[in-house]
Design an enzyme around this catalytic site. Sequence first.
Site, PDB file in Angstrom:
ATOM      1  N   HIS A  82       0.871  -1.304  -0.123  1.00  0.00           N
ATOM      2  CA  HIS A  82       0.070   0.086   0.086  1.00  0.00           C
ATOM      3  C   HIS A  82       0.857   1.344  -0.086  1.00  0.00           C
ATOM      4  CE1 HIS A  82       0.367  -0.043   4.429  1.00  0.00           C
ATOM      5  NE2 HIS A  82       0.236   1.476   4.078  1.00  0.00           N
ATOM      6  N   ASP A 129      -0.161  -7.537   1.646  1.00  0.00           N
ATOM      7  CA  ASP A 129       0.391  -6.116   1.761  1.00  0.00           C
ATOM      8  C   ASP A 129       2.140  -6.229   1.875  1.00  0.00           C
ATOM      9  OD1 ASP A 129       0.583  -3.498   1.747  1.00  0.00           O
ATOM     10  OD2 ASP A 129      -0.342  -3.235   3.521  1.00  0.00           O
ATOM     11  N   SER A 252       4.133   2.459   8.195  1.00  0.00           N
ATOM     12  CA  SER A 252       3.995   1.539   7.004  1.00  0.00           C
ATOM     13  C   SER A 252       4.995   1.269   6.550  1.00  0.00           C
ATOM     14  CB  SER A 252       2.715   2.012   6.281  1.00  0.00           C
ATOM     15  OG  SER A 252       1.380   1.460   6.851  1.00  0.00           O
ATOM     16  N   GLY A 253       4.889  -0.336   6.083  1.00  0.00           N
ATOM     17  CA  GLY A 253       6.202  -0.533   5.091  1.00  0.00           C
ATOM     18  C   GLY A 253       7.446  -1.133   6.206  1.00  0.00           C
TER      19      GLY A 253
END
Length: 306
Positions: A82, A129, A252-253
């Site tokens: 994402h 994801d 995120s990530g």
Amino acid sequence: MRFMSGVVVAVGLLGCGGPEAEQAPFETVGHTDQEIVGGIEARPNSHPWIVSLQQYGSHFCGGSLVRVGDKEESDIVITAAHCVYDGLANATAVAGAHDLYNPTSTQVTARVTKAVYHPQYNPDTTLNDIAVLKLDKPIKFDTTVARACGQSSGMRPNLAPALAGGNTRVPVCLPSSGARVADNTMATVAGWGLTREGGYDTSSILLQVGVPVLRHQDVANSYRSQGINIDENAMLGAGYKQGGKDSCQGDSGGPLVVQRPQGYVLQGIVSFGVGCARAGLPGIYTRVSNYIPWINTQIRTLSAVR
Ligand code: ARG
């Protein structure tokens, strides 16, 4: 920073800037609104695999450097799908960073030239994801141990943040394919993301927080009440029942790592949550061990390092 689109984000954004009452659950557990959420400043260079993904100089996601074969340099970063799903015009990856506002000589910036997200990534359910990025130039590791991974010169809370030192660019270890991390295992997540749900600013300083990996059934049950399905093979939940400590938007990530004798192992990738640090709603991470063959194929195909 990017926010996820689709069903999950609609829910996730509810808390952002929402009514005061929504913030009550973590205010009551001693939340201080200064850190990742409920975290502490990382010791500089103690997460030497983490990269800050930036666009036009501003941080939007985290990522992790991984090894290519047994080379002592890498042009491959693992992050969340994402983070790159909407494209990555002018994206860069900054390795060896700590305070993004005060770059040091150990920092290295490379351009992201290609991103491959998982072919079955579903932006509505956030299933799969995960993405692999290629950089325009390899980043040289500075670990002194050949073929090592996950070597940290010492993470907090055992060492004070001021005690910088050690290696600044080291690849993270990948778990073996299908290996399950045991319930209640302590893990550490790091990032430059929001320090509280509904906040506006990401942190310029790398923060970290320790969170235990939770039993799948408990995570699935609490998210079911939100209409969100947690896939046991593809996702893992980590946090505390009472909330208070979590990753948040902008993390995120980035890496959720577990310490093992050989080094720190990338068990999770920060993926999503409903709000941040809420009681009963732990952070959800991509379960990296589910994707090892796919990751290895991408590394082989994408890397120019032979
Ligand atoms: N989707 C968020 C991002 O893009 C990460 C949210 C993590 N949320 C959580 N409660 N752990 O940065």
